[in-house]
Each structure stands twice: as structure tokens, then as C-alpha cells.
Design an enzyme around this catalytic site. Structure first.
Site, short mmCIF file in Angstrom:
data_model
loop_
_atom_site.label_atom_id
_atom_site.label_comp_id
_atom_site.label_asym_id
_atom_site.label_seq_id
_atom_site.Cartn_x
_atom_site.Cartn_y
_atom_site.Cartn_z
N ASP A 13 12.42 23.79 -27.34
CA ASP A 13 12.50 23.58 -28.78
C ASP A 13 11.47 24.55 -29.38
O ASP A 13 10.58 25.04 -28.67
CB ASP A 13 12.13 22.13 -29.08
CG ASP A 13 12.01 21.86 -30.56
OD1 ASP A 13 12.88 22.30 -31.32
OD2 ASP A 13 11.00 21.24 -30.96
N ASP A 15 10.02 24.39 -33.17
CA ASP A 15 9.07 23.75 -34.09
C ASP A 15 8.30 22.63 -33.40
O ASP A 15 8.88 21.65 -32.97
CB ASP A 15 9.82 23.16 -35.30
CG ASP A 15 10.53 24.22 -36.13
OD1 ASP A 15 9.92 25.27 -36.38
OD2 ASP A 15 11.67 23.98 -36.55
N GLY A 50 13.12 17.41 -35.27
CA GLY A 50 14.27 17.81 -34.45
C GLY A 50 15.61 17.65 -35.15
O GLY A 50 16.61 18.21 -34.72
N ARG A 53 18.52 19.96 -41.25
CA ARG A 53 18.03 19.90 -42.64
C ARG A 53 18.74 18.83 -43.49
O ARG A 53 18.09 17.99 -44.10
CB ARG A 53 18.22 21.28 -43.29
CG ARG A 53 17.50 21.41 -44.61
CD ARG A 53 17.74 22.79 -45.23
NE ARG A 53 17.35 23.86 -44.34
CZ ARG A 53 17.63 25.16 -44.53
NH1 ARG A 53 18.31 25.52 -45.60
NH2 ARG A 53 17.23 26.08 -43.67
N SER A 120 16.63 24.31 -36.28
CA SER A 120 16.29 25.02 -37.52
C SER A 120 17.17 26.23 -37.77
O SER A 120 17.46 27.01 -36.85
CB SER A 120 14.83 25.47 -37.46
OG SER A 120 14.53 26.28 -38.58
N ASN A 122 15.99 28.45 -39.60
CA ASN A 122 14.95 29.47 -39.78
C ASN A 122 14.35 29.94 -38.46
O ASN A 122 13.34 30.65 -38.46
CB ASN A 122 13.80 28.91 -40.65
CG ASN A 122 14.24 28.61 -42.07
OD1 ASN A 122 14.73 29.49 -42.77
ND2 ASN A 122 14.10 27.36 -42.49
N ASP A 174 9.17 18.16 -28.69
CA ASP A 174 8.13 17.35 -29.33
C ASP A 174 8.73 16.19 -30.12
O ASP A 174 7.98 15.40 -30.71
CB ASP A 174 7.29 18.21 -30.29
CG ASP A 174 8.06 18.62 -31.53
OD1 ASP A 174 9.24 19.02 -31.36
OD2 ASP A 174 7.52 18.53 -32.63
C1 BG6 Z 1 13.80 21.26 -36.58
C2 BG6 Z 1 12.56 20.60 -37.15
O1 BG6 Z 1 13.41 22.18 -35.59
O2 BG6 Z 1 14.52 21.95 -37.58
C3 BG6 Z 1 12.92 19.74 -38.34
O3 BG6 Z 1 11.97 19.80 -36.15
C4 BG6 Z 1 13.69 20.56 -39.37
O4 BG6 Z 1 11.74 19.22 -38.91
C5 BG6 Z 1 14.93 21.15 -38.69
O5 BG6 Z 1 14.08 19.75 -40.48
C6 BG6 Z 1 15.77 21.99 -39.64
O6 BG6 Z 1 15.04 23.10 -40.04
P1 BG6 Z 1 15.47 24.13 -41.15
O7 BG6 Z 1 14.45 25.24 -40.98
O8 BG6 Z 1 16.85 24.60 -40.84
O9 BG6 Z 1 15.39 23.46 -42.46
MG MG Z 2 10.43 20.23 -32.59
#
Ligand code: BG6
Ligand code: MG
Length: 224
Positions: A13, A15, A50, A53, A120, A122, A174
Site C-alpha cells: 500500500d 499511503d 484504504g 475517495r 488513491s 493520486n 496500514d
Molecule cells: C487511500 C487512503 O490510499 O486512498 C485513503 O488510505 C484515501 O485515506 C484513498 O481516501 C483515496 O485517495 P485519493 O487520493 O484518490 O482521494
Molecule cells: Mg494506507
């Protein structure tokens, strides 16, 4: 003949495992809740880790007892993402968590395949900022994924790209949702964080400092 299972790949993972962006997600979601007139704490935040969004937004809105139209939800999700991107703007390689680089190097030396599975959208941006783009054989992120954690799809997609069966791959997570996803997919699950939060994992470590692949393999295959 030995029946010892062989571990061939590690799936990370992003984040909260390789870099502490989990704190920035928390700050941005909390700001959204505050603007909507309520608050939540770090314990509640564990439920968001995890999770994708829009799924996270739904959970937060349920905590606040707030109903929004689809259009309003999109708009709030975009605002949250804007705040998150402001928070991560100045990130650089110094924010990679302690021990991560040494562990990754050791995996490569040992011929272990490595991939990233992050909910994510991002993830590629963050990897670029911390100088880890291109370090992993495959990146599966939240873009275009039909279901995010706790569904195992993201890890299964990553394992397939690496050409490794789940029973031969270790997932590092995590988040409770991530451990659930890994176990549902038949992976070896290692929690990175607090044992009380990640109790279903086969092994929980506070971070990668001091861990080599030999030590990890032994801890997983010969639990005390
Ligand atoms: C996960 C995070 O990796 O990605 C979450 O643990 C987050 O907290 C999710 O909401 C989505 O991320 P993003 O960057 O697409 O908004
Ligand atoms: Mg994570």
C-alpha cells in the site's frame, strides 16, 4: 521434499506504508467535516484508511447525518482533494518512511517482485514527489478500479500483473480495510502500524526499520 511455501512478491500500500500521507488525508477529510459542521477523531479515521475517495465521503456524511445530492458529493470530494493536494505539494524524498528504501533494495537483491496497490487516484503524483516512480514493477491505483479495499480486487489485479499467485505474495498495509482485502484475496498480510488496529494481520510491524527480507520471511513462515 520441503513443503515450505515460497514467497515471491511483495505488494505495498502507499499511503501510511511507504510515506505518511495518511495524516494529510485525515487533515483534509477533517476539514471537510468541520466545514459541514461536525468533527471526527483519529480513532474514527481508521475506518477511512484504504477506502476510496467517494466511499470515504459516504462514510463521513453518515457520521454527520448529512444527505447530499450526487452533484454536491462530487463538489465536496473535489474540494477535499484540492486541500489534500495543497498539503502534499511540498513533499519530497525525505518523507519516505524510515527503513523503506533499505527494505526495497533488499527485496530487489533477493529477486522478490515488487508492486504497489493503492486506492488513491493520486498515487502516481505522490510517487513522483518522493522520487519512487519507476521503482516498482507495477502500480495499481484507484483510477478505473471497479471496487476498492476491503474488496480484494486491487491486490488480485496487482498480483496478476506481477505474475504471482496470492498465496506466494505478501501485502503490507496500514489500514483495517487493506488487511481485510489482503486476507479475502488469499495473501499473506503484514500490518504496518499498531497491533490493536491491525489485529487480523499475520504479523504487525511498527515500520520497516531493521527489517530485511530474510527476517521478514522467517517471521512469516516460522511464527513464534
Ligand atoms: C487511500 C487512503 O490510499 O486512498 C485513503 O488510505 C484515501 O485515506 C484513498 O481516501 C483515496 O485517495 P485519493 O487520493 O484518490 O482521494
Ligand atoms: Mg494506507
Amino acid at each position: 521434499m520441503s513443503t515450505r511455501p515460497s514467497l515471491e512478491a511483495c505488494i505495498f500500500d502507499l499511503d501510511g506504508v511507504l510515506v505518511d500521507t495518511a495524516k494529510y488525508h485525515f487533515l483534509a477529510w477533517r476539514r471537510l467535516a468541520n466545514e459541514l459542521g461536525f468533527d471526527f477523531d483519529e480513532e474514527a479515521n481508521e475506518k477511512l484508511k484504504g477506502v476510496g475517495r467517494m466511499e470515504s465521503l459516504e462514510i463521513i456524511l453518515s457520521w454527520g447525518g448529512i444527505a447530499l445530492t450526487e452533484e454536491q458529493k462530487q463538489s465536496w470530494a473535489e474540494r477535499k482533494n484540492g486541500w489534500y493536494l495543497e498539503l502534499v505539494e511540498g513533499m519530497d524524498p525525505s518523507e519516505i518512511l524510515e527503513g523503506v528504501m533499505d527494505f526495497l533494495e533488499d527485496l530487489k537483491k533477493n529477486g522478490i517482485r515488487i508492486g504497489i496497490a493503492s486506492s488513491s487516484k493520486n498515487a502516481a503524483t505522490i510517487l513522483e514527489k518522493i522520487g519512487l516512480s519507476g521503482h516498482f514493477e507495477t502500480l495499481v491505483d484507484g483510477n478505473g478500479l471497479a471496487r476498492t479495499k476491503p474488496d480484494p480486487l486491487i491486490f488480485l489485479t496487482c498480483a496478476q500483473a506481477l505474475g504471482v499467485d496470492p498465496g506466494h505474495a505478501v501485502v503490507f498495509e496500514d489500514a483495517q480495510s487493506g488487511i481485510d482485502a489482503a486476507l479475502a484475496g488469499g495473501f499473506w498480510a503484514v500490518g504496518v502500524g499498531k497491533p490493536e488496529v491491525l489485529s487480523d494481520a499475520r504479523l504487525v510491524i511498527p515500520g520497516f526499520k531493521g527489517w530485511t527480507w530474510a527476517k521478514m520471511e522467517s517471521a512469516l513462515l516460522n511464527p513464534s
